[in-house]
Design an enzyme around this catalytic site. Sequence first.
Site, short mmCIF file in Angstrom:
data_model
loop_
_atom_site.label_atom_id
_atom_site.label_comp_id
_atom_site.label_asym_id
_atom_site.label_seq_id
_atom_site.Cartn_x
_atom_site.Cartn_y
_atom_site.Cartn_z
N PRO A 2 0.79 -1.22 0.00
CA PRO A 2 0.00 0.00 0.00
C PRO A 2 0.83 1.28 0.00
CG PRO A 2 -0.19 -1.15 2.11
CD PRO A 2 0.54 -2.05 1.17
N ASN A 3 0.32 2.23 -0.76
CA ASN A 3 0.84 3.59 -0.89
C ASN A 3 2.12 3.69 -1.70
OD1 ASN A 3 -1.24 4.86 0.71
ND2 ASN A 3 -0.28 3.88 2.48
N HIS A 5 12.60 -2.74 2.21
CA HIS A 5 12.02 -1.49 2.71
C HIS A 5 12.92 -0.34 2.27
CE1 HIS A 5 9.00 -3.42 5.16
NE2 HIS A 5 9.93 -4.31 5.47
N ILE A 6 12.34 0.68 1.69
CA ILE A 6 13.11 1.83 1.22
C ILE A 6 13.74 2.55 2.40
CG2 ILE A 6 12.94 4.06 0.05
CD1 ILE A 6 10.64 2.74 -1.64
N SER A 7 12.98 2.77 3.44
CA SER A 7 13.50 3.43 4.64
C SER A 7 14.01 2.37 5.62
CB SER A 7 12.42 4.29 5.30
OG SER A 7 11.41 3.47 5.85
N ARG A 60 6.89 0.19 13.76
CA ARG A 60 7.44 -0.25 12.47
C ARG A 60 8.64 -1.19 12.64
NH1 ARG A 60 5.07 2.94 8.43
NH2 ARG A 60 4.42 4.99 9.16
N HIS A 78 3.93 -4.88 9.18
CA HIS A 78 3.75 -4.81 10.63
C HIS A 78 2.42 -5.38 11.10
CE1 HIS A 78 6.91 -2.06 9.58
NE2 HIS A 78 6.05 -1.28 8.98
N ASP A 132 1.40 -15.95 6.10
CA ASP A 132 0.87 -17.29 5.82
C ASP A 132 0.96 -17.63 4.34
OD1 ASP A 132 0.33 -17.67 8.51
OD2 ASP A 132 -1.84 -17.38 8.31
N ALA A 176 3.23 -1.00 4.84
CA ALA A 176 2.60 -1.05 6.16
C ALA A 176 2.11 -2.44 6.54
CB ALA A 176 1.46 -0.05 6.24
N ARG A 189 12.64 4.16 12.69
CA ARG A 189 11.38 4.88 12.65
C ARG A 189 10.55 4.60 13.90
NH1 ARG A 189 8.74 4.65 7.03
NH2 ARG A 189 7.59 6.36 7.99
N ARG A 241 4.76 11.04 -2.06
CA ARG A 241 4.44 10.88 -0.64
C ARG A 241 5.72 10.87 0.20
NH1 ARG A 241 4.07 5.74 2.16
NH2 ARG A 241 3.12 6.10 4.18
N GLU A 274 12.64 -9.50 1.47
CA GLU A 274 11.82 -8.37 1.91
C GLU A 274 12.64 -7.09 1.76
OE1 GLU A 274 9.56 -6.87 6.00
OE2 GLU A 274 10.83 -8.65 6.05
N TYR A 280 11.09 8.64 1.66
CA TYR A 280 11.11 7.65 0.58
C TYR A 280 11.84 8.11 -0.68
CZ TYR A 280 7.62 5.62 3.63
OH TYR A 280 6.98 5.10 4.72
N ASN A 324 8.03 -5.65 -1.04
CA ASN A 324 7.98 -4.52 -0.13
C ASN A 324 6.54 -4.45 0.35
OD1 ASN A 324 7.81 -2.11 1.24
ND2 ASN A 324 9.04 -0.97 -0.24
#
Length: 157
Positions: A16-17, A107-109, A118, A86, A93, A83, A114, A24, A105, A29, A80
Site C-alpha cells: 500500500p501507498n 524497505h526503502i527506509s 514499524r 507490521h 501465511d 505497512a 522509525r 508521498r 523483503e 522515501y 515490499n
Amino acid sequence: MPRSLANAPIMILNGPNLNLLGQRQPEIYGSDTLADVEALCVKAAAAHGGTVDFRQSNHEGELVDWIHEARLNHCGIVINPAAYSHTSVAILDALNTCDGLPVVEVHISNIHQREPFRHHSYVSQRADGVVAGCGVQGYVFGVERIAALAGAGSARA
C-alpha cells in the site's frame, strides 16, 4: 525442481501507498517513482539473464493472491509489503506456502530507525533476506539476491 531465473521471472510485489512514491513523504522515501523502481529492477534482472513481473496493490488480499501465483510461476519473490509488514499475518501465511521459493523483503527506509510500531515485520519471519534503509537501491539488492538463490537452485543457499 526449483525454477531458475532463466525460465521464470522474479515476482516483485509492492504494498500500500507505494503507487505514490516520488510524491508521498519524499524526505523518507525519496523522489524516485514506482516506475523508476520498476526500471531499476528490470535492468538488474536482465544483468542476470532474467525478467521481472512487477506489481503494486493497496489491497492485502490481492497481494496474497499474487503470492499464491508466484509459488507456481516464478523463481522468487521480492516484496515490499509496506505497512502490511507490521500487521499482516495473511501475507506471512501466504509466503509460508511458497516452499523452496526464495523471498527477499525490501524497505526503502530503515524501519528500525522509525516509529516503534514499524520495528517488527511479520514478513521477516519467512524472508531469506531483508534489505532496509538503502533507498530504492534495496530493490536491486533484492533482485540480485533472488538471482543468486534461484541460480543456485536452492532457496536457502
